[in-house]
Motif scaffolding. Structure first.
Motif, PDB file in Angstrom:
ATOM      1  N   HIS A 156       9.692   0.911 -10.943  1.00 32.10           N
ATOM      2  CA  HIS A 156       9.332  -0.471 -10.628  1.00 32.10           C
ATOM      3  C   HIS A 156       8.252  -1.072 -11.521  1.00 32.10           C
ATOM      4  CE1 HIS A 156      11.933  -0.292  -7.174  1.00 32.10           C
ATOM      5  NE2 HIS A 156      11.334   0.806  -6.769  1.00 32.10           N
ATOM      6  N   GLY A 157       7.634  -0.260 -12.384  1.00 32.81           N
ATOM      7  CA  GLY A 157       6.644  -0.784 -13.311  1.00 32.81           C
ATOM      8  C   GLY A 157       5.278  -1.038 -12.693  1.00 32.81           C
ATOM      9  N   GLU A 158       5.094  -0.669 -11.457  1.00 26.96           N
ATOM     10  CA  GLU A 158       3.798  -0.823 -10.794  1.00 26.96           C
ATOM     11  C   GLU A 158       3.678   0.236  -9.706  1.00 26.96           C
ATOM     12  OE1 GLU A 158       4.111  -4.861  -9.466  1.00 26.96           O
ATOM     13  OE2 GLU A 158       5.087  -4.305  -7.609  1.00 26.96           O
ATOM     14  N   PRO A 159       2.452   0.590  -9.355  1.00 28.33           N
ATOM     15  CA  PRO A 159       2.296   1.619  -8.316  1.00 28.33           C
ATOM     16  C   PRO A 159       2.693   1.080  -6.943  1.00 28.33           C
ATOM     17  CG  PRO A 159       0.149   0.775  -9.003  1.00 28.33           C
ATOM     18  CD  PRO A 159       1.177   0.142  -9.894  1.00 28.33           C
ATOM     19  N   PRO A 160       3.030   1.975  -6.020  1.00 28.88           N
ATOM     20  CA  PRO A 160       3.375   1.514  -4.671  1.00 28.88           C
ATOM     21  C   PRO A 160       2.156   0.884  -3.996  1.00 28.88           C
ATOM     22  CG  PRO A 160       3.246   3.913  -4.735  1.00 28.88           C
ATOM     23  CD  PRO A 160       3.088   3.431  -6.135  1.00 28.88           C
ATOM     24  N   VAL A 161       2.419  -0.022  -3.069  1.00 27.60           N
ATOM     25  CA  VAL A 161       1.351  -0.725  -2.367  1.00 27.60           C
ATOM     26  C   VAL A 161       0.561   0.226  -1.477  1.00 27.60           C
ATOM     27  CG1 VAL A 161       0.872  -2.606  -0.740  1.00 27.60           C
ATOM     28  CG2 VAL A 161       2.693  -2.847  -2.426  1.00 27.60           C
ATOM     29  N   GLU A 162       1.255   1.186  -0.872  1.00 25.96           N
ATOM     30  CA  GLU A 162       0.605   2.170   0.001  1.00 25.96           C
ATOM     31  C   GLU A 162       1.194   3.541  -0.284  1.00 25.96           C
ATOM     32  OE1 GLU A 162       3.342   1.298   3.911  1.00 25.96           O
ATOM     33  OE2 GLU A 162       1.538   0.117   3.603  1.00 25.96           O
ATOM     34  N   PRO A 163       0.521   4.608   0.146  1.00 27.74           N
ATOM     35  CA  PRO A 163       1.064   5.953  -0.107  1.00 27.74           C
ATOM     36  C   PRO A 163       2.466   6.116   0.479  1.00 27.74           C
ATOM     37  CG  PRO A 163      -1.191   6.086   0.698  1.00 27.74           C
ATOM     38  CD  PRO A 163      -0.762   4.651   0.840  1.00 27.74           C
ATOM     39  N   LEU A 164       3.292   6.847  -0.247  1.00 26.70           N
ATOM     40  CA  LEU A 164       4.676   7.064   0.163  1.00 26.70           C
ATOM     41  C   LEU A 164       4.826   8.377   0.925  1.00 26.70           C
ATOM     42  CD1 LEU A 164       6.363   6.041  -3.206  1.00 26.70           C
ATOM     43  CD2 LEU A 164       6.111   4.637  -1.156  1.00 26.70           C
ATOM     44  N   LEU A 165       5.696   8.401   1.895  1.00 24.16           N
ATOM     45  CA  LEU A 165       6.133   9.542   2.686  1.00 24.16           C
ATOM     46  C   LEU A 165       5.120  10.015   3.721  1.00 24.16           C
ATOM     47  CD1 LEU A 165       8.470  11.509   3.239  1.00 24.16           C
ATOM     48  CD2 LEU A 165       7.453  13.039   1.544  1.00 24.16           C
ATOM     49  N   ILE A 166       3.880  10.308   3.298  1.00 23.34           N
ATOM     50  CA  ILE A 166       2.882  10.821   4.240  1.00 23.34           C
ATOM     51  C   ILE A 166       1.827   9.749   4.492  1.00 23.34           C
ATOM     52  CG2 ILE A 166       1.086  12.549   4.636  1.00 23.34           C
ATOM     53  CD1 ILE A 166       2.685  14.465   2.898  1.00 23.34           C
TER      54      ILE A 166
END
Length: 183
Positions: A150-160
């Protein structure tokens, strides 16, 4: 190699110093005796070209996750992002039983249980710091996969997910796939 050189093998054009020839020659006098195989007379059906498409998770869409174990090694496959193995997959595996219970019991996503890291099952006596590092590795791998796509980091942590003084839990909105994960 055999697949690539099958015609040479069938026409006996493999050098005598080849490992295949050396192996065949040690088989009790079978040198030069390549069996003849007849082509099956089954007609082939052409179904056209099929484009293989990688699954790319949409931003904000629930993650599709498959949990498996290979021997003693934990594996968490987050479709389209990353495959976690070993220590970074242990915490998600340890969180899955309470996630499964909450889902099976119809608990509202906001009320899914958090578990303190030191109380997680099957963590082999890992201390709080080691568990935190495993969670960080897990999140980092997933964030890298997300950013590559996506060219940018996720807004919040993923999975956990983490809640201070309550512990960790799996994202209640993930979609759990069977271990063979054929979406």
């Amino acid at each position: 190699m055999l697949r690539d050189r099958a015609s040479d093998l069938a026409s006996r054009q493999i050098p005598a110093s080849s490992l295949v020839v050396l192996h065949l020659s040690s088989g009790g006098g079978l040198v030069g005796q390549v069996p003849e195989f007849r082509q099956a007379s089954v007609p082939r059906i052409f179904i056209g070209e099929v484009d293989e498409v990688d699954q790319v998770p949409e931003p904000g869409a629930p993650l599709q996750v498959a949990f498996s174990v290979d021997g003693n090694r934990h594996i968490v496959d987050v479709i389209g992002l990353a495959t976690l193995r070993g220590p970074s997959a242990r915490v998600p595996h340890a969180l899955k039983p309470s996630f499964d219970d909450d889902r099976r019991n119809g608990v509202a996503p906001a009320d899914y249980r958090y578990t303190m890291g030191t109380r997680l099952p099957d963590m082999g006596g890992m201390n709080k710091r080691t568990i935190r590092k495993a969670v960080e590795r897990c999140r980092k791998q997933l964030a890298q996969g997300y950013e590559e796509i996506h060219g940018e980091p996720p807004v919040e942590p993923l999975l956990i997910q983490t809640r201070v003084s309550k512990g960790y839990r799996l994202d209640p909105y993930i979609i759990v796939l069977p271990a063979n994960r054929a979406p």
